[in-house]
Structure formats: structure tokens, C-alpha cells
Design a protein around this motif. Structure first.
Motif, short mmCIF file in Angstrom:
data_model
loop_
_atom_site.label_atom_id
_atom_site.label_comp_id
_atom_site.label_asym_id
_atom_site.label_seq_id
_atom_site.Cartn_x
_atom_site.Cartn_y
_atom_site.Cartn_z
N ALA A 1 0.85 -1.19 0.00
CA ALA A 1 0.00 0.00 0.00
C ALA A 1 0.89 1.24 0.00
CB ALA A 1 -0.91 0.01 1.23
N ILE A 2 0.42 2.32 -0.65
CA ILE A 2 1.19 3.57 -0.66
C ILE A 2 1.27 4.15 0.74
CG2 ILE A 2 1.15 5.99 -1.40
CD1 ILE A 2 0.01 5.07 -4.03
N ALA A 3 0.14 4.16 1.41
CA ALA A 3 0.08 4.74 2.76
C ALA A 3 -0.83 3.88 3.62
CB ALA A 3 -0.45 6.17 2.70
N ALA A 4 -0.48 3.79 4.89
CA ALA A 4 -1.30 3.05 5.84
C ALA A 4 -1.31 3.82 7.16
CB ALA A 4 -0.75 1.65 6.04
N LEU A 5 -2.49 4.28 7.50
CA LEU A 5 -2.67 4.99 8.78
C LEU A 5 -3.59 4.15 9.64
CD1 LEU A 5 -2.46 7.46 10.67
CD2 LEU A 5 -4.42 8.41 9.45
N GLY A 6 -3.09 3.67 10.75
CA GLY A 6 -3.94 2.83 11.58
C GLY A 6 -3.35 2.56 12.94
N MET A 7 -4.01 1.67 13.62
CA MET A 7 -3.58 1.28 14.96
C MET A 7 -2.23 0.58 14.89
SD MET A 7 -5.82 1.88 17.37
CE MET A 7 -7.42 2.70 17.26
N SER A 8 -1.45 0.79 15.92
CA SER A 8 -0.31 -0.09 16.16
C SER A 8 -0.90 -1.35 16.79
CB SER A 8 0.70 0.56 17.11
OG SER A 8 1.59 -0.42 17.60
N TYR A 9 -1.00 -2.42 16.00
CA TYR A 9 -1.68 -3.61 16.51
C TYR A 9 -0.91 -4.30 17.62
CZ TYR A 9 -5.65 -3.14 13.56
OH TYR A 9 -6.82 -2.67 13.02
N TYR A 10 0.39 -4.13 17.64
CA TYR A 10 1.16 -4.65 18.78
C TYR A 10 0.74 -3.93 20.06
CZ TYR A 10 5.05 -5.59 21.92
OH TYR A 10 5.80 -5.94 23.02
N ASN B 1 -5.16 3.37 21.57
CA ASN B 1 -4.75 4.77 21.71
C ASN B 1 -3.43 5.10 21.02
OD1 ASN B 1 -2.95 3.51 23.47
ND2 ASN B 1 -4.18 3.99 25.27
N ILE B 2 -2.90 4.19 20.20
CA ILE B 2 -1.65 4.47 19.50
C ILE B 2 -1.83 4.19 18.01
CG2 ILE B 2 0.79 3.89 19.23
CD1 ILE B 2 0.89 3.22 22.17
N THR B 3 -1.72 5.24 17.19
CA THR B 3 -1.81 5.09 15.74
C THR B 3 -0.51 5.58 15.10
OG1 THR B 3 -2.79 7.29 15.46
CG2 THR B 3 -4.31 5.44 15.75
N LYS B 4 -0.31 5.16 13.85
CA LYS B 4 0.89 5.61 13.14
C LYS B 4 0.64 5.59 11.63
CE LYS B 4 3.11 1.03 13.35
NZ LYS B 4 4.32 0.30 13.78
N LEU B 5 1.36 6.46 10.92
CA LEU B 5 1.28 6.54 9.47
C LEU B 5 2.58 6.01 8.88
CD1 LEU B 5 0.02 7.53 6.77
CD2 LEU B 5 1.09 9.75 7.23
N ILE B 6 2.45 5.03 7.99
CA ILE B 6 3.61 4.48 7.29
C ILE B 6 3.43 4.72 5.80
CG2 ILE B 6 4.97 2.41 6.83
CD1 ILE B 6 4.07 1.30 9.47
N ILE B 7 4.47 5.23 5.15
CA ILE B 7 4.47 5.53 3.72
C ILE B 7 5.43 4.59 3.00
CG2 ILE B 7 4.98 7.25 1.96
CD1 ILE B 7 2.54 8.01 3.53
N ASN B 8 4.99 4.05 1.86
CA ASN B 8 5.85 3.20 1.03
C ASN B 8 6.11 3.94 -0.28
OD1 ASN B 8 6.93 1.26 -0.73
ND2 ASN B 8 5.81 -0.41 0.25
N THR B 9 7.32 4.49 -0.42
CA THR B 9 7.63 5.32 -1.59
C THR B 9 7.76 4.49 -2.87
OG1 THR B 9 9.98 5.21 -0.96
CG2 THR B 9 8.74 7.14 -0.25
N LYS B 10 8.23 3.25 -2.76
CA LYS B 10 8.34 2.39 -3.94
C LYS B 10 6.95 2.02 -4.45
CE LYS B 10 12.86 1.83 -4.27
NZ LYS B 10 13.61 2.28 -5.45
#
Length: 328
Positions: free
Chosen positions: A259-268, A296-305
Motif C-alpha cells: 500500500a502507498i500509505a497506511a494509517l492505523g492502529m499499532s496492533y502490537y 490509543n496508539i496510531t501511526k502513518l507508514i508511507i511506502n515510496t516504492k
């Protein structure tokens, strides 16, 4: 000279020691707690939830083989398996059962009204009929939801493509979490003048066909933590790459998978949060006295490739928002 008094006294002490010893040994043995965990399927997000629960137990002194018995089973994506696992676990009478995912949690709640159940990775426990409200349930069920702000999700999509007119949504119609999000998206996006086109995929094998049906119809594809979709995410990514349709997810692990971007819960961390509730119950609290929580903890991860493969030029603004940038 033979001393009969000393001999009798020594014999008496020996008898007393023999009588006391079993009780002393019994008292020194630690109390063993029994926690059972079941997930509807195995994929990175739910695996991280499980690891979070187990680590929280370990960090609080619950050690497998010493004072903790830990059992785990996956339903392998089958509701029938989830029901069977629930019956097996309930028959074994653990102190707490953890349900990861809505179907597994529902199966547990339908099987026992007495053994404490802690759900997690469930979007809306009220709609899923796990709890009557978001207040303390006064039942045997509590847990942690992975509900996300859809406004924030849509905001990320608009940063990727400010001209969005239509959003594709690949989902499993049999999963309550996904149908809830679809309804909420439809209500929210209509007010923004954005159309949502749903592409149902009942089985994992249906996902490529569902994704292909969106080609030429949508500006972006959005996926939630639908277990069916996440289990076969690579097949969805393949279609997105070939069709040059940007793919955005609400499961952070999906960024690693394309995915290009994923904003969601830190499932750990969601698992750690659920583990804290498990410990409260093991320490004597009743699940019905603990209100359901939201992660209560979310994060945004970006995949540039992935962005390059899907024909997207990412702005500095969204890159600066990322907690992590991957190139896979």
C-alpha cells in the motif's frame, strides 16, 4: 547409656516434619493462571495483537511453564472453526479467553456467559453485539476496539490525491467490521461529494476480481482491517500496481506489503492494551466492571516504492507526516 527420652523426642520431631512437609511444598508452588487466545485468522496485524498480549503478560510476571498456562488456536478464516475452538476453550475452563477479531470474539460470547472474555481487533463491539454499550457491560465481556477516525483516513487519501471523486472499497460482506466502515464512509463521503464504490469479495480468491472491477471507476482504493482482504493483500496490490490505482490502508502492516500509505492502529500496542485488561481480570477484577476501550496508539507508514509503482508523486507534506517510510 541409651537415652529413651531423647529418642522419643527425636522421633516426635521427625513425625511432625513429615506431617508438615507436604503442606509446605504445596504452599510454595505458584498459582498457575490459564489464558486461552484465539484469532479468526493469521496475518501480520492479528499476529502482532497476539504478540502484544503475550508480551504484556510476560512483562508483568506471568511466565509460561511457571505460573502461566497459555493456549492459542487460529480459526484459519473459518467461522465454523471459530465456533468449534470456542466450545473447546470453554470446556477447558481457562481463567480468561482472548478473542482476536470480530468472528472469534462473537463465537466466544455465544458459547459462554461466565468465563471472562477480552476481545480485541474489533471495530464496534456494540454493533457486533459483544457488549450492550460502550459502558461497563456487567457481563463477562470487555476488550479493546481498533476503531479509527474515518475523517483522518479520508484526509490522508486527499493528501495523496486532492482531486478524488470516487473511492473503491474492497471488503468481505460477511465481516461486521467491514460493513460498519462501509456504511460510515457512505454517509460521510456523500456530504463531501465523493462517491464510494464497494467491491465485495466473499472469499480471498475473489479479491483480484473485486479489485479489477474497480479499474477505470475509482481514483483510489481504500482497505480496512478486513481479515479476508488482509490475508490476501498481495493479490490486491498486484491489481493496484497493474492498474495504476493508488492503494491506501488502515492496517500499518499493509504498507510493507504494497500500500502507498497506511494509517492505523499499532496492533502490537493494541495487544499490549488488551493484555493489561487480561491482567486486571487475573488479579480479581470482573470483566463486566471494565468499560470497553479504544486503541490509543496510531501511526502513518508511507511506502515510496509502492507510490512509484502506482503512479503517484507524494508531496513533502505527507512524507513529513509519516512515522516511518519504507521502500519495498
Amino acid at each position: 547409656m541409651y537415652n529413651t527420652k531423647n529418642t522419643r523426642f527425636t522421633s516426635l520431631i521427625a513425625v511432625i516434619c513429615l506431617l508438615i512437609l507436604p503442606f509446605t511444598l504445596f504452599a510454595s508452588e505458584p498459582e498457575v493462571k490459564y489464558v486461552a487466545i484465539t484469532a479468526i485468522v493469521e496475518h501480520p496485524a492479528l499476529d502482532n495483537v497476539r504478540k502484544g498480549v503475550e508480551d504484556e503478560l510476560k512483562n508483568n510476571g506471568y511466565i509460561v511453564g511457571q505460573n502461566l498456562k497459555l493456549q492459542y488456536q487460529s480459526a484459519q478464516g473459518s467461522n465454523a472453526n471459530a465456533a468449534q475452538i470456542a466450545k473447546q476453550f470453554v470446556a477447558n475452563k481457562p481463567d480468561v479467553i482472548v478473542g482476536i477479531g470480530t468472528p472469534s470474539s462473537q463465537a466466544l460470547a455465544a458459547t459462554t456467559k461466565t468465563i471472562p472474555i477480552v476481545f480485541t481487533a474489533v471495530t464496534d463491539p456494540v454493533v457486533a453485539k459483544l457488549t450492550p454499550s460502550w459502558d461497563a457491560s456487567k457481563t463477562n465481556v470487555t476488550g479493546v476496539s481498533d476503531a479509527l477516525s474515518l475523517e483522518t483516513q479520508v484526509g490522508i487519501m486527499l493528501k495523496i490525491n486532492p482531486e478524488i471523486k470516487s473511492i473503491g472499497y474492497v471488503y468481505s460482506p460477511g465481516e461486521v467490521n467491514s460493513t460498519i466502515v462501509l456504511k460510515q464512509l457512505q454517509e460521510m463521503l456523500s456530504a463531501k461529494g465523493i462517491k464510494i464504490i464497494a467491491a465485495p469479495a466473499q472469499r480471498t480468491s475473489d479479491i483480484p476480481t473485486a479489485a479489477k472491477s474497480l479499474k477505470g471507476k475509482v481514483d483510489i482504493i481504500y482497505t480496512t482491517t478486513d481479515n479476508n482482504v488482509v490475508s490476501a493483500y498481495e493479490s490486491l496490490v498486484k491489481v493496484a500496481n497493474e492498474s495504476k490505482i493508488p492503494l491506501v490502508a488502515s492496517d500499518p502492516d499493509s504498507a510493507d506489503r504494497g500500500a502507498i500509505a497506511a494509517l492505523g492502529m499499532s496492533y502490537y500496542d493494541l495487544g499490549r492494551q488488551a493484555g493489561k485488561i487480561v491482567i486486571r481480570i487475573l488479579n480479581g477484577e470482573k470483566p463486566g466492571d471494565i468499560p470497553p476501550q479504544v486503541g490509543n496508539i496510531t501511526k502513518l507508514i508511507i511506502n515510496t516504492k509502492a507510490a512509484q509503482r502506482q503512479g503517484v508523486m507524494l508531496s513533502d507534506e505527507i512524507l513529513n507526516m509519516a512515522a516511518e517510510i519504507v521502500e519495498k
